[in-house]
Enzyme design. Structure first.
Site, mmCIF file in Angstrom:
data_model
loop_
_atom_site.group_PDB
_atom_site.id
_atom_site.type_symbol
_atom_site.label_atom_id
_atom_site.label_comp_id
_atom_site.label_asym_id
_atom_site.label_seq_id
_atom_site.Cartn_x
_atom_site.Cartn_y
_atom_site.Cartn_z
ATOM 1 N N PRO A 88 41.869 45.235 42.279
ATOM 2 C CA PRO A 88 40.469 44.773 41.623
ATOM 3 C C PRO A 88 39.785 46.102 41.112
ATOM 4 O O PRO A 88 38.880 45.935 40.159
ATOM 5 C CB PRO A 88 39.652 44.141 42.679
ATOM 6 C CG PRO A 88 40.201 44.354 43.914
ATOM 7 C CD PRO A 88 41.749 44.668 43.777
ATOM 8 N N GLU A 115 42.377 44.054 53.350
ATOM 9 C CA GLU A 115 41.403 44.979 52.513
ATOM 10 C C GLU A 115 42.134 45.653 51.219
ATOM 11 O O GLU A 115 41.413 46.632 50.869
ATOM 12 C CB GLU A 115 40.677 45.638 53.542
ATOM 13 C CG GLU A 115 39.536 44.948 54.320
ATOM 14 C CD GLU A 115 38.655 44.210 53.774
ATOM 15 O OE1 GLU A 115 38.264 44.505 52.707
ATOM 16 O OE2 GLU A 115 38.607 42.979 53.854
ATOM 17 N N ARG A 153 57.257 38.886 27.937
ATOM 18 C CA ARG A 153 56.972 38.365 26.429
ATOM 19 C C ARG A 153 57.136 39.416 25.516
ATOM 20 O O ARG A 153 57.518 39.105 24.327
ATOM 21 C CB ARG A 153 55.725 37.665 26.500
ATOM 22 C CG ARG A 153 55.366 36.555 27.187
ATOM 23 C CD ARG A 153 53.718 36.085 26.975
ATOM 24 N NE ARG A 153 53.689 35.355 25.551
ATOM 25 C CZ ARG A 153 54.078 34.595 24.910
ATOM 26 N NH1 ARG A 153 54.812 33.605 25.798
ATOM 27 N NH2 ARG A 153 53.921 34.384 23.496
ATOM 28 N N ASP A 168 50.873 36.374 18.460
ATOM 29 C CA ASP A 168 49.995 35.971 19.644
ATOM 30 C C ASP A 168 48.562 36.534 19.443
ATOM 31 O O ASP A 168 48.718 37.457 18.974
ATOM 32 C CB ASP A 168 50.813 36.099 21.034
ATOM 33 C CG ASP A 168 51.731 35.413 21.494
ATOM 34 O OD1 ASP A 168 51.914 34.269 20.940
ATOM 35 O OD2 ASP A 168 52.227 35.689 22.418
HETATM 36 N N1 SAM Z 1 38.792 45.250 49.609
HETATM 37 C C1 SAM Z 1 39.429 45.495 48.218
HETATM 38 C C2 SAM Z 1 38.196 45.776 47.248
HETATM 39 O O1 SAM Z 1 37.144 45.746 47.670
HETATM 40 O O2 SAM Z 1 38.481 46.518 46.425
HETATM 41 C C3 SAM Z 1 40.111 44.129 47.765
HETATM 42 C C4 SAM Z 1 41.219 43.635 48.503
HETATM 43 S S1 SAM Z 1 41.965 42.003 47.949
HETATM 44 C C5 SAM Z 1 41.095 40.866 49.179
HETATM 45 C C6 SAM Z 1 43.550 42.299 48.535
HETATM 46 C C7 SAM Z 1 44.519 42.479 47.501
HETATM 47 O O3 SAM Z 1 44.536 41.542 46.458
HETATM 48 C C8 SAM Z 1 44.411 43.958 46.962
HETATM 49 O O4 SAM Z 1 44.763 44.901 47.667
HETATM 50 C C9 SAM Z 1 44.887 43.547 45.469
HETATM 51 O O5 SAM Z 1 46.387 43.920 45.650
HETATM 52 C C10 SAM Z 1 44.926 42.088 45.276
HETATM 53 N N2 SAM Z 1 43.845 41.825 44.197
HETATM 54 C C11 SAM Z 1 42.597 41.230 44.514
HETATM 55 N N3 SAM Z 1 42.111 40.742 43.209
HETATM 56 C C12 SAM Z 1 42.678 41.556 42.392
HETATM 57 C C13 SAM Z 1 42.219 41.697 40.906
HETATM 58 N N4 SAM Z 1 41.348 41.438 40.316
HETATM 59 N N5 SAM Z 1 43.435 42.319 40.055
HETATM 60 C C14 SAM Z 1 44.435 42.828 40.992
HETATM 61 N N6 SAM Z 1 44.831 42.583 42.016
HETATM 62 C C15 SAM Z 1 44.171 42.075 42.793
#
Ligand code: SAM
Length: 262
Positions: A88, A115, A153, A168
């Site tokens: 994220p 995490e 794609r 697209d």
């Molecule tokens: N503690 C992290 C933070 O606050 O940035 C969030 C960890 S999340 C609960 C667990 C995993 O989900 C991440 O390591 C990532 O691989 C994936 N993930 C969660 N949200 C995501 C997003 N919006 N885009 C891409 N990967 C995501």
């Protein structure tokens, strides 16, 4: 292109690549796809892939050793592949980034859990950190599938018609026009006549205008980035004339006072 998803839930990917465009691309040999189980690279009796965070706090962190071993293994299978951590905190995924990734020879997609992954893996192995949007999911598997589908794609040969991906939404800062199929009359709601006319030039013109209107109504920000073609400028200038005409009529007929003209 070679796709490898590094995950502790490899079975999540099976259904994904057994269907649709991804399956087709695999069958055609346009891509190869594999889910690499990070647990296969863990040591000890319990094959542990996570541990408590240094400094305390809630949640677990994915351990560096199994991840490093899995990434090294994936790089041996696809030397030169780009290593992407779905996170994220990454740059937010767009059609432009999908196009940028579609010319890579391989993508190694690291799916985090808990995490997230040990920071040293990010620093030492990750080429790119990509988010699918400003919200937090439980794992990187769904984001990896989203990224993969958007990229596949765009790989030549993956879609039936070579031009379909180019048309697209977002491919040229425009949203795509609406689509219609049979029946021509659905509960007294009719398909626009021009689409039934067989006049391809008129149909193209209608689609261009429908696309411009849709983008104007839903995503004006995209239009700011676009270099309009002469045909599009002509359409927009005609809108301006029409709007001026309506406003002029409004003030002349006294139907309603225009702001600033009372
Ligand atoms: N503690 C992290 C933070 O606050 O940035 C969030 C960890 S999340 C609960 C667990 C995993 O989900 C991440 O390591 C990532 O691989 C994936 N993930 C969660 N949200 C995501 C997003 N919006 N885009 C891409 N990967 C995501």
């Amino acid at each position: 292109m070679n796709f490898q998803a590094l995950t502790i839930f490899p079975e999540m990917f099976q259904l994904f690549w057994d269907h649709g465009i991804v399956r087709r691309a695999i069958e055609l040999g346009v891509i190869t796809a594999a889910a690499v189980n990070i647990r296969d690279f863990a040591s000890g009796r319990h094959l542990v892939t996570d541990d408590r965070p240094y400094g305390g706090g809630n949640g677990m962190v994915m351990k560096p050793e199994p991840l490093a071993a899995a990434i090294r293994w994936a790089l041996t299978a696809a030397p030169g592949a780009r290593t992407v951590y779905l996170s994220p905190q990454g740059r937010v995924f767009t059609q432009e980034i999908a196009a940028e990734l579609s010319v890579q020879s391989g993508l190694i997609l690291i799916c985090g859990r808990y995490e997230g992954i040990d920071e040293r893996i990010c620093q030492r192995f990750v080429d790119d950190e990509i988010s699918i949007g400003d919200y937090v999911l439980t794992g990187g598997e769904l984001p990896a599938m989203v990224l993969m589908e958007a990229v596949v794609r765009l790989i030549p040969g993956a879609l039936g018609g070579e031009t379909s991906a180019q048309k697209d939404s977002f491919s040229d800062s425009l949203l795509e026009h609406g689509h219609y199929t049979r029946p021509a009359n659905f509960e007294d709601d009719l398909v626009p006549d021009v689409l039934l006319s067989g006049n391809h030039a008129q149909i193209e013109k209608w689609r261009m205008e429908a696309s411009l209107i849709r983008t104007f109504l839903k995503r004006k920000d995209l239009l700011m980035q676009r270099r309009f073609t002469p045909a599009e400028i002509k359409i927009i200038q005609q809108w301006r004339l029409d709007i001026d005409h309506i406003l002029q009529f409004q003030s002349l007929s006294g139907a309603g006072a225009l702001p600033g003209r009372q």
